[in-house]
Motif scaffolding. Structure first.
Motif, PDB file in Angstrom:
ATOM      1  N   LEU A 198     -22.572 -37.923 -30.187  1.00  0.00           N
ATOM      2  CA  LEU A 198     -21.618 -36.520 -29.045  1.00  0.00           C
ATOM      3  C   LEU A 198     -22.623 -36.544 -27.673  1.00  0.00           C
ATOM      4  CD1 LEU A 198     -19.458 -35.092 -28.426  1.00  0.00           C
ATOM      5  CD2 LEU A 198     -21.677 -33.111 -29.123  1.00  0.00           C
ATOM      6  N   ALA A 251     -20.748 -40.086 -26.679  1.00  0.00           N
ATOM      7  CA  ALA A 251     -19.429 -40.112 -26.251  1.00  0.00           C
ATOM      8  C   ALA A 251     -18.954 -39.465 -25.180  1.00  0.00           C
ATOM      9  CB  ALA A 251     -18.655 -39.257 -28.131  1.00  0.00           C
ATOM     10  N   MET A 252     -19.451 -38.561 -24.773  1.00  0.00           N
ATOM     11  CA  MET A 252     -19.852 -37.856 -23.625  1.00  0.00           C
ATOM     12  C   MET A 252     -20.180 -38.883 -22.222  1.00  0.00           C
ATOM     13  SD  MET A 252     -21.114 -34.654 -23.661  1.00  0.00           S
ATOM     14  CE  MET A 252     -20.579 -33.200 -22.616  1.00  0.00           C
ATOM     15  N   TYR A 274     -17.124 -41.771 -22.369  1.00  0.00           N
ATOM     16  CA  TYR A 274     -16.008 -40.794 -21.734  1.00  0.00           C
ATOM     17  C   TYR A 274     -14.718 -41.336 -23.192  1.00  0.00           C
ATOM     18  CZ  TYR A 274     -17.477 -40.244 -17.604  1.00  0.00           C
ATOM     19  OH  TYR A 274     -18.054 -39.788 -16.450  1.00  0.00           O
ATOM     20  N   ALA A 280     -14.051 -37.162 -30.003  1.00  0.00           N
ATOM     21  CA  ALA A 280     -15.653 -35.814 -29.188  1.00  0.00           C
ATOM     22  C   ALA A 280     -14.787 -34.527 -29.514  1.00  0.00           C
ATOM     23  CB  ALA A 280     -14.990 -35.923 -27.711  1.00  0.00           C
ATOM     24  N   THR A 281     -13.638 -34.014 -29.580  1.00  0.00           N
ATOM     25  CA  THR A 281     -13.477 -33.041 -29.838  1.00  0.00           C
ATOM     26  C   THR A 281     -13.406 -32.402 -31.316  1.00  0.00           C
ATOM     27  OG1 THR A 281     -11.717 -32.222 -28.398  1.00  0.00           O
ATOM     28  CG2 THR A 281     -12.205 -31.175 -30.258  1.00  0.00           C
ATOM     29  N   ILE A 309     -17.340 -42.622 -35.623  1.00  0.00           N
ATOM     30  CA  ILE A 309     -17.181 -41.158 -35.176  1.00  0.00           C
ATOM     31  C   ILE A 309     -16.652 -40.908 -36.612  1.00  0.00           C
ATOM     32  CG2 ILE A 309     -16.160 -38.755 -34.289  1.00  0.00           C
ATOM     33  CD1 ILE A 309     -17.293 -40.234 -31.077  1.00  0.00           C
ATOM     34  N   GLU A 328     -16.813 -45.069 -30.858  1.00  0.00           N
ATOM     35  CA  GLU A 328     -15.392 -44.034 -31.163  1.00  0.00           C
ATOM     36  C   GLU A 328     -15.114 -44.800 -32.751  1.00  0.00           C
ATOM     37  OE1 GLU A 328     -12.509 -43.852 -27.542  1.00  0.00           O
ATOM     38  OE2 GLU A 328     -12.538 -45.428 -28.813  1.00  0.00           O
ATOM     39  N   GLU A 334     -17.752 -32.461 -31.595  1.00  0.00           N
ATOM     40  CA  GLU A 334     -17.978 -31.275 -31.479  1.00  0.00           C
ATOM     41  C   GLU A 334     -18.149 -30.004 -32.699  1.00  0.00           C
ATOM     42  OE1 GLU A 334     -17.014 -29.572 -27.403  1.00  0.00           O
ATOM     43  OE2 GLU A 334     -16.858 -31.459 -26.753  1.00  0.00           O
ATOM     44  N   LYS A 391     -17.898 -48.354 -25.816  1.00  0.00           N
ATOM     45  CA  LYS A 391     -17.310 -46.733 -26.278  1.00  0.00           C
ATOM     46  C   LYS A 391     -16.024 -47.148 -26.929  1.00  0.00           C
ATOM     47  CE  LYS A 391     -12.885 -44.920 -24.345  1.00  0.00           C
ATOM     48  NZ  LYS A 391     -11.945 -44.948 -23.007  1.00  0.00           N
TER      49      LYS A 391
END
Length: 286
Positions: free
Chosen positions: A255, A258-259, A262, A268-269, A236, A233, A272, A229
């Motif tokens: 992505l 990332a999902m 969590y 994540a947004t 990204i 992060e 996206e 994780k």
């Protein structure tokens, strides 16, 4: 006659070495000594004028240990602080291979390597050589594009982000940084090579991108999940803003990861949005 360990180490000289009650030996307990017992043995050899070989594998630990023990020039000319500092500056940092080795060794030296600027200097040296594409016969094969990717991708994530930040500050092109990030993800993120399943919401509405992840994720330790994780992060957050910096496929794969793990909703947004904008741009060009 004063013990060489005391005469060359200001820290030791200030300690009260008290004998054990059970025997006549002296007890010397050094909490959180950088480099551990092996490094301390090398320091002892230095103090007693025995041959000591400096190398990229031991120099960072010895530099930190000499600072811990306060082996300063005021006690003796050519004490361990000055000797290790000279080796780092004039030998290690002039070589790509040696700098990589030293920075890797810093991963086990906690805050000492940070406070003594060893990590920063190594990262800056690596960034300078990578951004200048400074190849030598020792460092890389001729005509190999981005020869430094594999070496940089071996570092843990906190050192990797330091190197990438330094490389970016030197004006390296966004697509080169993006390729290095992709290389790092392939090495450290398990499942990046798994195809995405159940993709729908194919960019018909702004930021409307949905996934159904059917690939079975193995049960892994909480420590491993936390590490994955953190890496996701961080990657990204350091992707260059230029739309061509990383491929659309890589963003989709990241992505998906990332999902699965969590990650922070904000990150994540943001990812996206980037994927959706690429899709929209592709739709407009049709």
């Amino acid at each position: 006659m004063c013990c060489p360990l005391i005469s060359k180490c200001d820290y030791i000289g200030r300690l009260e070495i008290q004998p054990f009650i059970s025997n006549s030996s002296n007890a010397l307990k050094l909490e959180n000594f950088p480099g551990g017992s092996e490094t301390f043995e090398t320091v002892l050899k230095f103090c007693y004028d025995l041959p000591v070989d400096f190398s990229p594998d031991n120099i960072a630990a010895l530099r930190c240990a000499s600072e811990f023990l306060e082996m300063i020039e005021e006690l003796e000319d050519g004490n361990l602080i000055s000797k290790t500092e000279a080796f780092l500056t004039f030998v290690v940092l002039s070589s790509w291979k040696d700098t990589i080795t030293v920075l890797k060794s810093c991963e086990n030296l906690s805050s000492w390597a940070e406070n003594l600027q060893i990590v920063r200097r190594c990262c800056d040296s690596i960034a300078w050589k990578a951004s200048k594409d400074d190849r030598t016969s020792e460092d890389a094969a001729p005509n190999q594009e981005s020869w430094w990717f594999n070496d940089v991708a071996t570092f843990r994530i906190d050192h990797f982000i330091r190197i990438i930040s330094a490389i970016r500050a030197k004006g390296t092109r966004a697509e080169i940084i993006g390729k290095c990030i992709i290389e790092y993800a392939k090495k450290w993120l398990s499942g990046m090579d798994v195809e995405i399943e159940g993709l729908r919401g194919y960019g018909h509405e702004k930021y409307n991108l949905q996934f159904s992840i059917f690939s079975g994720k193995k049960k892994e330790s909480s420590g491993h999940n936390k590490e994955q994780k953190t890496i996701i992060e961080t990657l990204i957050s350091i992707i260059p803003p230029q739309p061509y910096a990383v491929s659309y496929k890589f963003m989709l794969q990241l992505l998906k990861m990332a999902m699965m793990y969590y990650v922070s909703p904000a990150l994540a947004t943001e990812l996206e949005k980037r994927v959706s904008m690429v899709l929209e741009d592709a739709e407009e060009k049709r």
